[in-house]
Scaffold this motif. Structure first.
Motif, PDB file in Angstrom:
ATOM      1  N   PRO A  88      73.882-104.706   9.406  1.00  0.00           N
ATOM      2  CA  PRO A  88      75.332-104.850   9.552  1.00  0.00           C
ATOM      3  C   PRO A  88      76.166-104.380   8.364  1.00  0.00           C
ATOM      4  O   PRO A  88      77.318-103.995   8.524  1.00  0.00           O
ATOM      5  CB  PRO A  88      75.518-106.348   9.785  1.00  0.00           C
ATOM      6  N   SER A  89      75.599-104.434   7.157  1.00  0.00           N
ATOM      7  CA  SER A  89      76.371-104.042   5.975  1.00  0.00           C
ATOM      8  C   SER A  89      75.443-103.581   4.868  1.00  0.00           C
ATOM      9  O   SER A  89      74.214-103.707   4.961  1.00  0.00           O
ATOM     10  CB  SER A  89      77.224-105.211   5.479  1.00  0.00           C
ATOM     11  N   GLU A  90      76.014-103.083   3.796  1.00  0.00           N
ATOM     12  CA  GLU A  90      75.222-102.571   2.675  1.00  0.00           C
ATOM     13  C   GLU A  90      74.469-103.662   1.931  1.00  0.00           C
ATOM     14  O   GLU A  90      73.462-103.406   1.278  1.00  0.00           O
ATOM     15  CB  GLU A  90      76.120-101.802   1.714  1.00  0.00           C
ATOM     16  N   LYS A  91      74.926-104.901   2.046  1.00  0.00           N
ATOM     17  CA  LYS A  91      74.285-106.012   1.346  1.00  0.00           C
ATOM     18  C   LYS A  91      72.831-106.175   1.795  1.00  0.00           C
ATOM     19  O   LYS A  91      71.935-106.425   0.993  1.00  0.00           O
ATOM     20  CB  LYS A  91      75.063-107.307   1.602  1.00  0.00           C
TER      21      LYS A  91
ATOM     22  N   VAL B  18      72.723 -97.498   9.058  1.00  0.00           N
ATOM     23  CA  VAL B  18      73.881 -98.216   8.543  1.00  0.00           C
ATOM     24  C   VAL B  18      75.124 -97.350   8.725  1.00  0.00           C
ATOM     25  O   VAL B  18      75.087 -96.134   8.497  1.00  0.00           O
ATOM     26  CB  VAL B  18      73.686 -98.612   7.062  1.00  0.00           C
ATOM     27  N   ASN B  19      76.195 -97.962   9.165  1.00  0.00           N
ATOM     28  CA  ASN B  19      77.464 -97.271   9.373  1.00  0.00           C
ATOM     29  C   ASN B  19      78.118 -97.017   8.014  1.00  0.00           C
ATOM     30  O   ASN B  19      78.358 -97.954   7.248  1.00  0.00           O
ATOM     31  CB  ASN B  19      78.377 -98.130  10.251  1.00  0.00           C
TER      32      ASN B  19
ATOM     33  N   LYS C  90      81.012 -99.042   6.763  1.00  0.00           N
ATOM     34  CA  LYS C  90      80.769-100.419   6.333  1.00  0.00           C
ATOM     35  C   LYS C  90      79.988-100.471   5.008  1.00  0.00           C
ATOM     36  O   LYS C  90      79.648-101.555   4.543  1.00  0.00           O
ATOM     37  CB  LYS C  90      79.987-101.172   7.409  1.00  0.00           C
ATOM     38  N   ALA C  91      79.692 -99.314   4.443  1.00  0.00           N
ATOM     39  CA  ALA C  91      78.875 -99.277   3.231  1.00  0.00           C
ATOM     40  C   ALA C  91      79.411 -98.281   2.210  1.00  0.00           C
ATOM     41  O   ALA C  91      78.685 -97.393   1.760  1.00  0.00           O
ATOM     42  CB  ALA C  91      77.427 -98.954   3.603  1.00  0.00           C
TER      43      ALA C  91
END
Length: 221
Positions: free
Chosen positions: A73-76, A122-123, A126-127
């Protein structure tokens, strides 16, 4: 007379060949007879242990999300994912890119086949921090991460024959060139689908050239 002599020579050669084959077979049989029950049990035990280790490794990979192509969902989440797996392929994509959708199709197939490697997407929207850190400038880009470090990139479709119609085998070969998956084909012969049809775009690729390649893709971004 000459034909009769030739026939006798050939017959002699055939007999000699048959004798050699018979001696080789006898030697193999004798070797098998010398293997006692203890040796057989030892071989079976070793084989069993090898299979058990392979199964354990497979289960470990599956527990870490290998064997499927999935989105984070995110870079984290990216840093945790690459930390726990030795080999990771991450697709940096954008929804508006048709070429990203083409890659999705092939990566989903390869992920099921090569469970030794984790496949993620990953989108990029969002990153932003991750894209800047990994110098993602062209979409689509595959980041190939080994032991927590980005080893290589597949930027656009340049290494895949400069065509949207590349095969799954071609992408598999390209990933094998970077040793991010276990590739069993010939790395020096890219399996491009129609070399004659696509002309000079389809050439042999040197592994050193691939790894040192700059961002020269002509894809969507």
């Amino acid at each position: 007379m000459a034909a009769e002599m030739l026939s006798k020579v050939m017959e002699k050669q055939l007999l000699q060949t048959a004798k050699i084959m018979e001696e080789q077979l006898d030697a193999e049989m004798e070797k098998m007879e010398k293997i006692d029950e203890d040796d057989l049990e030892l071989l079976k035990e070793r084989r069993l242990q090898t299979l058990k280790k392979a199964q354990q490794q497979k289960q470990e990979w599956l527990s870490k999300g290998h064997g499927e192509y999935r989105e984070i969902p995110s870079e984290k989440e990216f840093f945790q994912e690459v930390k726990e797996s030795k080999n990771v392929v991450c697709h940096f994509y954008r929804d508006s890119s048709m070429r990203c959708k083409i890659l999705d199709k092939h990566l989903a197939i390869i992920a099921k086949k090569h469970i030794e490697t984790k496949f993620l997407k990953v989108n990029v929207e969002k990153a932003p921090f991750l894209c800047e850190r990994l110098r993602i400038k062209v979409i689509p880009t595959l980041a190939l991460v080994k032991d927590g470090k980005t080893k290589d990139y597949v930027v656009g479709f340049t290494d895949l024959g400069n065509t949207d119609e590349f095969t799954t085998e071609t992408l598999e070969w390209r990933l094998g060139c970077s040793d991010i998956i276990k590739y069993h084909g010939n790395l020096m012969e890219p399996p491009f689908q129609s070399q004659k049809k696509h002309g000079p775009n389809f050439t042999k690729v040197d592994k050193k050239t691939i790894r040192g390649k700059a961002y020269d893709s002509d894809s969507d971004d």
